[in-house]
Design an enzyme around this catalytic site. Sequence first.
Site, short mmCIF file in Angstrom:
data_model
loop_
_atom_site.label_atom_id
_atom_site.label_comp_id
_atom_site.label_asym_id
_atom_site.label_seq_id
_atom_site.Cartn_x
_atom_site.Cartn_y
_atom_site.Cartn_z
N ARG A 117 11.27 0.48 8.74
CA ARG A 117 11.73 -0.08 10.01
C ARG A 117 13.24 0.06 10.12
O ARG A 117 13.98 -0.17 9.17
CB ARG A 117 11.35 -1.56 10.13
CG ARG A 117 9.90 -1.79 10.55
CD ARG A 117 9.68 -1.37 12.00
NE ARG A 117 8.31 -1.54 12.45
CZ ARG A 117 7.38 -0.60 12.41
NH1 ARG A 117 7.67 0.59 11.88
NH2 ARG A 117 6.17 -0.82 12.88
N ARG A 148 0.82 -1.21 0.00
CA ARG A 148 0.00 0.00 0.00
C ARG A 148 0.85 1.27 0.00
O ARG A 148 0.65 2.18 -0.80
CB ARG A 148 -0.93 0.00 1.22
CG ARG A 148 -2.00 -1.09 1.21
CD ARG A 148 -2.80 -1.04 2.52
NE ARG A 148 -3.88 -1.99 2.55
CZ ARG A 148 -3.76 -3.26 2.95
NH1 ARG A 148 -2.57 -3.70 3.33
NH2 ARG A 148 -4.79 -4.07 2.95
N ILE A 149 1.82 1.34 0.93
CA ILE A 149 2.62 2.56 1.05
C ILE A 149 3.52 2.73 -0.17
O ILE A 149 3.62 3.83 -0.74
CB ILE A 149 3.44 2.53 2.35
CG1 ILE A 149 2.50 2.51 3.56
CG2 ILE A 149 4.37 3.74 2.42
CD1 ILE A 149 3.20 2.30 4.89
N ALA A 187 3.78 7.67 11.09
CA ALA A 187 2.35 7.56 11.37
C ALA A 187 1.85 8.65 12.30
O ALA A 187 0.70 8.61 12.74
CB ALA A 187 2.07 6.19 11.99
N ASP A 211 13.64 7.95 9.06
CA ASP A 211 12.63 8.17 10.10
C ASP A 211 12.68 7.08 11.16
O ASP A 211 12.03 7.20 12.20
CB ASP A 211 11.23 8.18 9.45
CG ASP A 211 10.13 8.54 10.44
OD1 ASP A 211 10.30 9.54 11.17
OD2 ASP A 211 9.12 7.80 10.50
N CYS A 248 11.50 5.00 5.77
CA CYS A 248 10.40 5.30 6.68
C CYS A 248 9.70 4.02 7.12
O CYS A 248 8.56 4.06 7.59
CB CYS A 248 9.38 6.23 6.02
SG CYS A 248 9.91 7.94 5.91
N GLU A 267 15.88 2.68 18.98
CA GLU A 267 15.04 3.87 19.12
C GLU A 267 14.70 4.12 20.59
O GLU A 267 14.19 3.23 21.27
CB GLU A 267 13.75 3.69 18.30
CG GLU A 267 14.01 3.64 16.81
CD GLU A 267 12.74 3.65 15.97
OE1 GLU A 267 11.64 3.64 16.54
OE2 GLU A 267 12.85 3.68 14.73
N HIS A 303 10.81 8.82 14.09
CA HIS A 303 9.74 7.83 13.82
C HIS A 303 8.38 8.52 13.75
O HIS A 303 7.46 8.22 14.51
CB HIS A 303 9.73 6.73 14.88
CG HIS A 303 9.15 5.45 14.38
ND1 HIS A 303 9.57 4.21 14.79
CD2 HIS A 303 8.15 5.19 13.48
CE1 HIS A 303 8.88 3.25 14.19
NE2 HIS A 303 8.01 3.83 13.39
N LEU A 304 8.27 9.43 12.79
CA LEU A 304 7.05 10.24 12.65
C LEU A 304 6.13 9.76 11.54
O LEU A 304 5.10 10.40 11.29
CB LEU A 304 7.44 11.70 12.36
CG LEU A 304 8.23 12.44 13.43
CD1 LEU A 304 8.57 13.85 12.95
CD2 LEU A 304 7.46 12.50 14.73
#
Length: 492
Positions: free
Chosen positions: A244, A163-164, A295, A268, A242, A273, A292-293
């Site tokens: 993992r 999808r992404i 979402a 990201d 963006c 983390e 990690h923005l």
Amino acid sequence: YNEYKSYLRTMSLLKLKKVLVSDKIAGVCVDTLTSNGVEVTYKPGLSKTELLNIIPEFNGLIVRSATKVTSEVIKAATNLEIIGRAGTGVDNIDIPAASDSGVIVMNTPDGNTNSAAEHTCALILASCRNLPNRHAELMNGEWNRINGVELQGKTLGVIGLGRIGLIVSQRMQAFGMKVVGYDPFVSKETAAEHDIKFMELADMWPCCDFITVHVPLIPPTKHMINKDVLDMCKDGVRIINCARGGIIDEDALLEALKSNKVACAALDVFEQEPPSSDCQLLKHPNLIASPHLGASTGEAQKRVAQQISEQFLALRAGTSCFGAMNAPLLRGALQDPAQAKLYQNLGKVLYMLSPKTSTIKISCTENLGPFAVMSGFLTAKGVDGVNLISIKQLAEQNNLSYEIFEGEGMVVEGEDVSLSGSLYGSLSVLTKVNKSSCLIPLEGIIQVVQGKANSPATDGVAERIAFVDDYMFVNVKENTKLQSAMVSPISF
């Protein structure tokens, strides 16, 4: 269909009375669940010890990315039925351990798709001019008009055409980029439908000006972009992640930035983390970083919160298992609940007539059939925790296997008996025992007595259904084992 909802709950063992939310999530999640009779405890930020102490109370657990649902947590969660991830990635959940325990793992596969795709596009654009550096220089009084690069005519490599990945491809094509892509689960024809040239990875690396990854972190994708891959890339390539942390080898990326092999990297996500304070990668001037923005938009957070709560409720109602990641058999049961119940009921009858069976033979083409039959067999045997998530593991533990053979209709064979069944409307009916035909509705509580000489005195607590091939089938009005019955009463 409604009469099978309770049956489907039995197949999935989903009660969903108490749910723990252990990460920060939009309030609509708690509101939706509580308004539908679910008791919700909202406790974000629990320590590992705190989580282990309270998790046995709950049927459901909802997390984002902070809570680590390890095998230890799952083992302690003695009443847990379902884990919901309000988001896409589930690398913080031990799915094999959940499956072994019969616990459903569910995510919201499209809840944050748009936000993650937009953030990827933003980082691609920022990497063209290294905008964060230019902003910082200007704030320090410097006026450095350094040349960047255009997107038009450049080649974007997209790894992962889900999808992404497809949304990113579409939007960057609007800037005039040529898009090449790779996904082991997508055909060349499907990629071409989205104006993407499908390429194998080895062919892709040398031709890309920009590379973006949209894959989960699993063993085959860990450090898939490493020193050897970077050496194959164009000089001055730009890398975006963006998805993992861990997909890119950060040590190799740092060396490639130092040598200018990589002109700019935009990340990201990170292997650790948050990254440590002495992370050398973060200090490199040609790295663009965000915490990690992907979402982290108000719209996405509300959407995934709403979706995970609605998915929990739909599964409890037996209407959908959308988002369930380890429940393909349950999905089949939802598509045809009457057929699934017939399979399970024949498994129960098989145990009643041939409890020593270790290999079940079944004439069936559906993947669901053998496992539903085995779930019925083990349920009748009294094995705890049988459902369509745990059945593979439990069958192995109980030395129960199956074989498929070609036959007419629905036939199940055990060690010394053969059964046939059919549906009359939505009712499961036993139609043959060995070579003797019959019509025995499989409903209520049933016991079996072998041999005419052993026919029991029912004394008002039982009613004979049929006598077939030396077996007496009896409907029991009370859950009491009759004298001479082969096994304890079985509920259908």
